[in-house]
Design a protein around this motif. Structure first.
Motif, PDB file in Angstrom:
ATOM      1  N   THR A  45      -8.139  -8.599  11.061  1.00  0.00           N
ATOM      2  CA  THR A  45      -7.270  -7.820  10.183  1.00  0.00           C
ATOM      3  C   THR A  45      -5.920  -8.508  10.046  1.00  0.00           C
ATOM      4  O   THR A  45      -5.301  -8.868  11.052  1.00  0.00           O
ATOM      5  CB  THR A  45      -7.057  -6.394  10.724  1.00  0.00           C
ATOM      6  N   THR A  89      -5.356   0.715  15.803  1.00  0.00           N
ATOM      7  CA  THR A  89      -6.209  -0.078  14.922  1.00  0.00           C
ATOM      8  C   THR A  89      -7.610   0.489  14.800  1.00  0.00           C
ATOM      9  O   THR A  89      -8.363   0.082  13.927  1.00  0.00           O
ATOM     10  CB  THR A  89      -6.304  -1.524  15.436  1.00  0.00           C
ATOM     11  N   VAL A 116       0.644   0.825  16.671  1.00  0.00           N
ATOM     12  CA  VAL A 116      -0.299   1.064  15.581  1.00  0.00           C
ATOM     13  C   VAL A 116      -1.698   1.170  16.164  1.00  0.00           C
ATOM     14  O   VAL A 116      -2.170   0.258  16.859  1.00  0.00           O
ATOM     15  CB  VAL A 116      -0.248  -0.070  14.534  1.00  0.00           C
ATOM     16  N   SER A 144       5.986  -3.573   8.192  1.00  0.00           N
ATOM     17  CA  SER A 144       5.423  -2.329   7.665  1.00  0.00           C
ATOM     18  C   SER A 144       4.058  -2.026   8.260  1.00  0.00           C
ATOM     19  O   SER A 144       3.624  -0.873   8.249  1.00  0.00           O
ATOM     20  CB  SER A 144       5.317  -2.424   6.144  1.00  0.00           C
ATOM     21  N   TRP A 159      -2.099  -8.134   8.936  1.00  0.00           N
ATOM     22  CA  TRP A 159      -1.097  -7.093   8.778  1.00  0.00           C
ATOM     23  C   TRP A 159       0.198  -7.701   8.251  1.00  0.00           C
ATOM     24  O   TRP A 159       0.565  -8.814   8.628  1.00  0.00           O
ATOM     25  CB  TRP A 159      -0.789  -6.416  10.111  1.00  0.00           C
ATOM     26  N   LYS A 160       0.889  -6.927   7.398  1.00  0.00           N
ATOM     27  CA  LYS A 160       2.226  -7.304   6.955  1.00  0.00           C
ATOM     28  C   LYS A 160       3.236  -6.735   7.945  1.00  0.00           C
ATOM     29  O   LYS A 160       3.203  -5.543   8.265  1.00  0.00           O
ATOM     30  CB  LYS A 160       2.506  -6.760   5.549  1.00  0.00           C
ATOM     31  N   TYR A 161       4.126  -7.587   8.452  1.00  0.00           N
ATOM     32  CA  TYR A 161       5.134  -7.112   9.399  1.00  0.00           C
ATOM     33  C   TYR A 161       6.480  -6.990   8.676  1.00  0.00           C
ATOM     34  O   TYR A 161       6.816  -7.833   7.860  1.00  0.00           O
ATOM     35  CB  TYR A 161       5.255  -8.084  10.580  1.00  0.00           C
ATOM     36  N   GLU A 185       3.653 -12.103   9.032  1.00  0.00           N
ATOM     37  CA  GLU A 185       2.329 -11.507   9.075  1.00  0.00           C
ATOM     38  C   GLU A 185       1.733 -11.673  10.468  1.00  0.00           C
ATOM     39  O   GLU A 185       2.075 -12.611  11.193  1.00  0.00           O
ATOM     40  CB  GLU A 185       1.401 -12.151   8.041  1.00  0.00           C
ATOM     41  N   VAL A 215       1.226  -2.778   7.050  1.00  0.00           N
ATOM     42  CA  VAL A 215       0.271  -2.474   5.990  1.00  0.00           C
ATOM     43  C   VAL A 215      -0.838  -3.525   6.040  1.00  0.00           C
ATOM     44  O   VAL A 215      -0.576  -4.720   6.174  1.00  0.00           O
ATOM     45  CB  VAL A 215       0.962  -2.484   4.614  1.00  0.00           C
ATOM     46  N   LYS A 216      -2.079  -3.077   5.947  1.00  0.00           N
ATOM     47  CA  LYS A 216      -3.201  -4.013   5.977  1.00  0.00           C
ATOM     48  C   LYS A 216      -3.225  -4.830   4.693  1.00  0.00           C
ATOM     49  O   LYS A 216      -3.269  -4.293   3.595  1.00  0.00           O
ATOM     50  CB  LYS A 216      -4.518  -3.261   6.133  1.00  0.00           C
ATOM     51  N   MET A 217      -3.211  -6.154   4.849  1.00  0.00           N
ATOM     52  CA  MET A 217      -3.276  -7.038   3.698  1.00  0.00           C
ATOM     53  C   MET A 217      -4.710  -7.478   3.419  1.00  0.00           C
ATOM     54  O   MET A 217      -5.077  -7.731   2.268  1.00  0.00           O
ATOM     55  CB  MET A 217      -2.392  -8.262   3.928  1.00  0.00           C
TER      56      MET A 217
END
Length: 452
Positions: free
Chosen positions: A379, A351, A349, A385, A381-383, A366, A387-389
């Motif tokens: 930052t 960043t 990813v 996926s 992140w949800k792991y 996370e 996706v920024k939380m």
């Protein structure tokens, strides 16, 4: 196939079940005329037309309408069907009934955790060395945070909120370049710019021993594996030191050509991850270390060259033993995930900025990363996926170091802006007991206030 001369095979028009108990239904449902009342059918078909013709009369006399309905009910006996079938059509199988019920009875979605967007407290951290390749902060299992500010090592007890100075090294040996707590939360290893490593007993503020001659230059990374202290230096060497014996340097890993800036042992203690300024990531097996450096046994388990900049940020996954997250420097900006058994890169990813540090959430899937230019943010992140939380801002310069409290809830970040910030980013575990209000405010009210 059929026998010669025989009649062609004609399939039956209806299927029969071999089970005599099973109901027999035709392939098609055709009206059975013997069950029909043709006079009744004719009446029902023409009733609508007659109703239209007599609509005016019926509307004029409600009693006639009531009489007509009563007569139809008695004569027709509520027979309103024109076509009659011999057998009732089979009931459709309710295949999806169970799934439909279960979906409606599904548990409600878990409420999203509130993530504070600002630091719980901001503290001064003067003289913090702005060097990406060093590791100057660690949070031990005894809930004591250690941070090196220039030549001085400070200890902050999170339970009492008290701050103490452990040691100020001589100017010729300083500054302090790395720090790491032993698993017992009592002993602290300190790496110096002079290449020495000091071992301290923090319960008595006593220097236990100094490891000399391990490296030829500064020691920027440290990692414990039980009684083994692994050290990484600017000379590119990685050395296992058994702190219990006199001749402490017991094993050596050789594979980096430049400074080793990241070292992390896996939770099982079987694999070691090392990152260097040569853009290399190595995975070492504990059995592959060499006790004879001259023998040249520098066999790594995996040599991974995917990063395009220095690899400092390393984090082993707490819920999957062979999953490693790594972060690259300013020319790379990527977080990569590795299967350390196979050496495969599972995901990458971008960043958008330098990755300085990585921490896994111990309670949820996370990952938290700290960054440099341009936002200097943390930052979440949800792991898996990614996706920024949340993005946590407040630092005005690159966030060089992060450390996690023993309960996994609070994260401390130290940046080149000479501030230390505490973030309640990982929530509160269910088993944790809330701290008394008095002790909570005392944890941060006077911390490091006397340092500046």
């Amino acid at each position: 196939l059929q026998e010669a001369g025989s009649r062609p095979y004609m399939p039956p028009l209806s299927t029969t079940s071999r089970n005599p108990a099973a109901k027999c239904y035709g392939d098609r449902f055709i009206p059975d005329r013997s069950a029909m009342d043709m006079d009744m059918a004719h009446y029902l078909l023409t009733e609508t037309k007659k109703d239209k013709e007599n609509a005016a009369a019926i509307a004029a006399s409600p009693s006639k309408e009531a009489y007509r309905r009563l007569l139809a009910e008695k004569l027709l006996n509520n027979r309103t069907r024109i076509l009659a079938f011999r057998n009732k059509p089979p009931e459709p199988e309710n295949v999806f009934a169970a799934d439909t019920v279960s979906s409606h009875q599904a548990k409600p979605a878990k409420q999203r955790r509130y993530i504070p967007q600002s630091a719980e407290r901001t503290l001064d951290a003067p003289d913090l060395v702005d060097d990406y390749y060093l590791n100057l902060m660690d949070w031990g299992s005894s809930n004591v945070l250690s941070i090196a500010l220039g030549d001085t090592m400070y200890l902050w007890d999170a339970s009492s909120g008290s701050t103490s100075e452990l040691v100020t090294v001589e100017e010729d040996n300083g500054p302090i370049t790395s720090v790491s707590w032993a698993p017992d939360g009592r002993h602290l290893a300190i790496g110096l710019n002079s290449s020495d490593i000091q071992l301290w007993d923090t319960s008595s503020n006593r220097l236990l021993r100094t490891l000399k001659g391990v490296h030829e230059s500064r020691v920027g990374s440290l990692a414990w594996n039980n009684n083994i202290l692994t050290t990484g230096g600017m000379d590119g060497r990685i050395v296992n030191n058994d702190v219990r014996i006199r001749d402490h340097a017991v094993q050596t890993y050789q594979g980096h050509s430049q400074e080793v800036c990241g070292l992390k042992w896996s939770g099982s203690g079987q694999q070691l991850a090392s990152g260097g300024n040569d853009n290399l990531l190595h995975i070492w097996d504990v059995s592959m270390a060499s006790s004879m450096p001259s023998a040249g046994r520098n066999q790594w388990l995996h040599r991974l060259e995917d990063h395009m900049a220095a690899v400092k940020a390393l984090a082993w996954c707490p819920f999957q033993s062979n999953l490693l997250a790594t972060g690259g420097g300013g020319s790379d900006r990527c977080i990569k995930f590795w299967n350390t058994h196979t050496g495969a890169c599972l995901n990458s990813v971008d960043t958008g900025s330098q990755v300085c540090s990585l921490l896994w959430n111990k309670n949820e899937r996370e990952l938290l990363s700290s960054h440099g230019f341009t936002q200097n943010q943390l930052t979440l992140w949800k792991y898996p996926s990614m996706v920024k939380m949340a993005e946590l801002t407040g630092h005005t310069s690159r966030v060089l170091f992060m450390a996690q409290s023993p309960d996994g809830c609070t994260v401390a970040s130290a940046a080149a802006d000479e501030t230390l910030r505490f973030w309640n980013v990982f929530g509160t575990p269910e088993v944790a007991k809330p701290a008394p209000k008095g002790s909570h405010s005392g944890m941060f009210s006077s911390s490091f206030a006397h340092i500046r």
